[in-house]
Design a protein around this motif. Structure first.
Motif, short mmCIF file in Angstrom:
data_model
loop_
_atom_site.label_atom_id
_atom_site.label_comp_id
_atom_site.label_asym_id
_atom_site.label_seq_id
_atom_site.Cartn_x
_atom_site.Cartn_y
_atom_site.Cartn_z
N THR A 142 -8.21 9.08 4.74
CA THR A 142 -9.47 8.69 4.13
C THR A 142 -9.54 7.20 3.82
OG1 THR A 142 -8.69 9.07 1.88
CG2 THR A 142 -9.63 10.94 3.05
N GLY A 143 -8.36 6.58 3.57
CA GLY A 143 -8.36 5.19 3.17
C GLY A 143 -8.80 5.00 1.73
N ALA A 144 -9.07 6.10 1.03
CA ALA A 144 -9.51 6.00 -0.36
C ALA A 144 -9.28 7.31 -1.07
CB ALA A 144 -11.00 5.65 -0.42
N PRO A 145 -9.09 7.26 -2.38
CA PRO A 145 -8.97 8.47 -3.18
C PRO A 145 -10.34 9.05 -3.41
CG PRO A 145 -8.89 6.58 -4.60
CD PRO A 145 -8.97 6.05 -3.20
N ARG A 178 -2.09 -0.77 -3.82
CA ARG A 178 -3.25 0.02 -3.45
C ARG A 178 -2.77 1.39 -2.99
NH1 ARG A 178 -7.91 -2.62 -2.92
NH2 ARG A 178 -8.74 -1.17 -1.38
N ASP A 198 -7.10 0.48 -6.97
CA ASP A 198 -6.63 -0.90 -6.96
C ASP A 198 -5.91 -1.31 -8.23
OD1 ASP A 198 -8.66 -0.97 -8.73
OD2 ASP A 198 -9.91 -2.42 -7.65
N ARG A 216 -13.04 4.73 -2.43
CA ARG A 216 -12.31 3.51 -2.10
C ARG A 216 -10.91 3.59 -2.68
NH1 ARG A 216 -15.37 -0.87 -5.96
NH2 ARG A 216 -14.29 -0.39 -7.90
N ALA A 217 -10.03 2.74 -2.14
CA ALA A 217 -8.63 2.81 -2.55
C ALA A 217 -8.48 2.41 -4.01
CB ALA A 217 -7.80 1.88 -1.67
N GLU A 250 -4.27 10.24 2.48
CA GLU A 250 -4.10 10.22 3.93
C GLU A 250 -5.39 10.58 4.65
OE1 GLU A 250 -1.48 13.18 5.40
OE2 GLU A 250 -1.06 12.08 7.25
N SER A 255 -3.97 5.23 -1.53
CA SER A 255 -5.04 5.96 -0.87
C SER A 255 -4.55 7.32 -0.41
CB SER A 255 -5.59 5.17 0.32
OG SER A 255 -4.59 5.00 1.31
N THR A 301 0.84 -1.20 0.00
CA THR A 301 0.00 0.00 0.00
C THR A 301 0.88 1.24 0.00
OG1 THR A 301 -0.16 0.23 2.41
CG2 THR A 301 -1.75 -1.22 1.34
N THR A 339 0.33 5.42 0.87
CA THR A 339 -0.58 6.45 1.36
C THR A 339 -0.03 7.82 0.99
OG1 THR A 339 -1.19 5.04 3.24
CG2 THR A 339 -1.74 7.37 3.40
#
Length: 240
Positions: free
Chosen positions: A179-182, A173, A189, A186-187, A177, A175, A117, A119
């Motif tokens: 948020t865990g997703a763009p 993956r 992938d 969601r991230a 910071e 993402s 991952t 971030t």
């Protein structure tokens, strides 16, 4: 006589954390990472092996050398490195430690790794990023990238978070910071595409929203420039 610690044989690869700057190849077809200290001149991919930065012929990690990938055991320790001014635009990476490794009190030095991952921090203005844009520096053949929001990306060479994941491959993956997703929920992938590219099949709503945000930012910037040129032309015409 010097005692050695017993050899480790983990059932699963150890997990570590590190920071690195994202980079984009000159032709825009590949992405990677470059370290913030030793070995920073050698960009690496999501799944890659280490090379001795001193050009020696041994295999990293050699006990009498500093070569090999480096990471720390704890995420907070890696996050603390992002406080340093020159590291503010770096990514926080979670990696799997592969191959031979040497364990230290705070981390590992090892032969191979897989970046699982990445971030991305906030834009330099503090806003949430929608892309990674040209940071103004780089390595031979590689442009360094930095987080950019919709208002700051403008016409700089850039790639969306989903696009970076797609170009990186190997299941990375990405993402934003906190948020865990763009943008979109969601991230990324690896199914996304670079900004301005034709949208590939298989895109979902979150990836399309992320791409649309970046394209809209570019359009807004160009419209602003056209408006300025129009105003300038009007002023020149009035003064003639």
């Amino acid at each position: 006589m010097r005692l050695r610690l017993p050899a480790e044989r983990p059932t699963e690869p150890p997990t570590g954390y590190k920071i690195a700057h994202p980079v984009l190849s000159q032709d825009g077809t590949r992405v990677g990472f470059t370290g913030v200290s030793l070995g920073g001149a050698l960009p690496y991919g999501v799944l890659d092996g280490a090379a001795c930065v001193y050009g020696r012929r041994h295999r990293p990690p050699a006990r009498l050398c500093d070569c090999g990938f480096h990471c720390v055991h704890e995420r907070p320790a890696a996050e603390a490195l992002l406080c340093v001014a020159e590291n503010r635009a770096a990514m926080l990476l979670e990696v799997s430690v592969l191959g031979a490794y040497i364990r230290f009190e705070r981390g590992f030095r090892y032969a191979r790794q897989r970046v699982r991952t990445a971030t991305v921090g906030p834009c330099a203005c503090g806003a949430r990023p929608v892309a990674l844009a040209d940071a103004g520096w780089g390595r031979p053949g590689w442009r360094a990238l930095a987080p950019a929001c919709a208002g700051c990306v403008r016409a700089r060479t850039s790639v969306s978070l989903a696009g970076f994941a797609r170009l990186a491959g190997d299941g990375l993956r990405v993402s934003a910071e906190g948020t865990g997703a763009p943008p979109g929920g969601r991230a990324a992938d690896g199914r996304g595409g670079p900004a301005g590219a034709r949208v590939p099949e298989g895109f979902g709503v979150p990836e399309l929203v992320a791409e649309a945000a970046l394209l809209q930012a570019r359009l807004d910037w160009f419209q602003t420039q056209l408006a300025r040129l129009g105003d300038r032309g009007t002023e020149e015409g009035a003064g003639s």
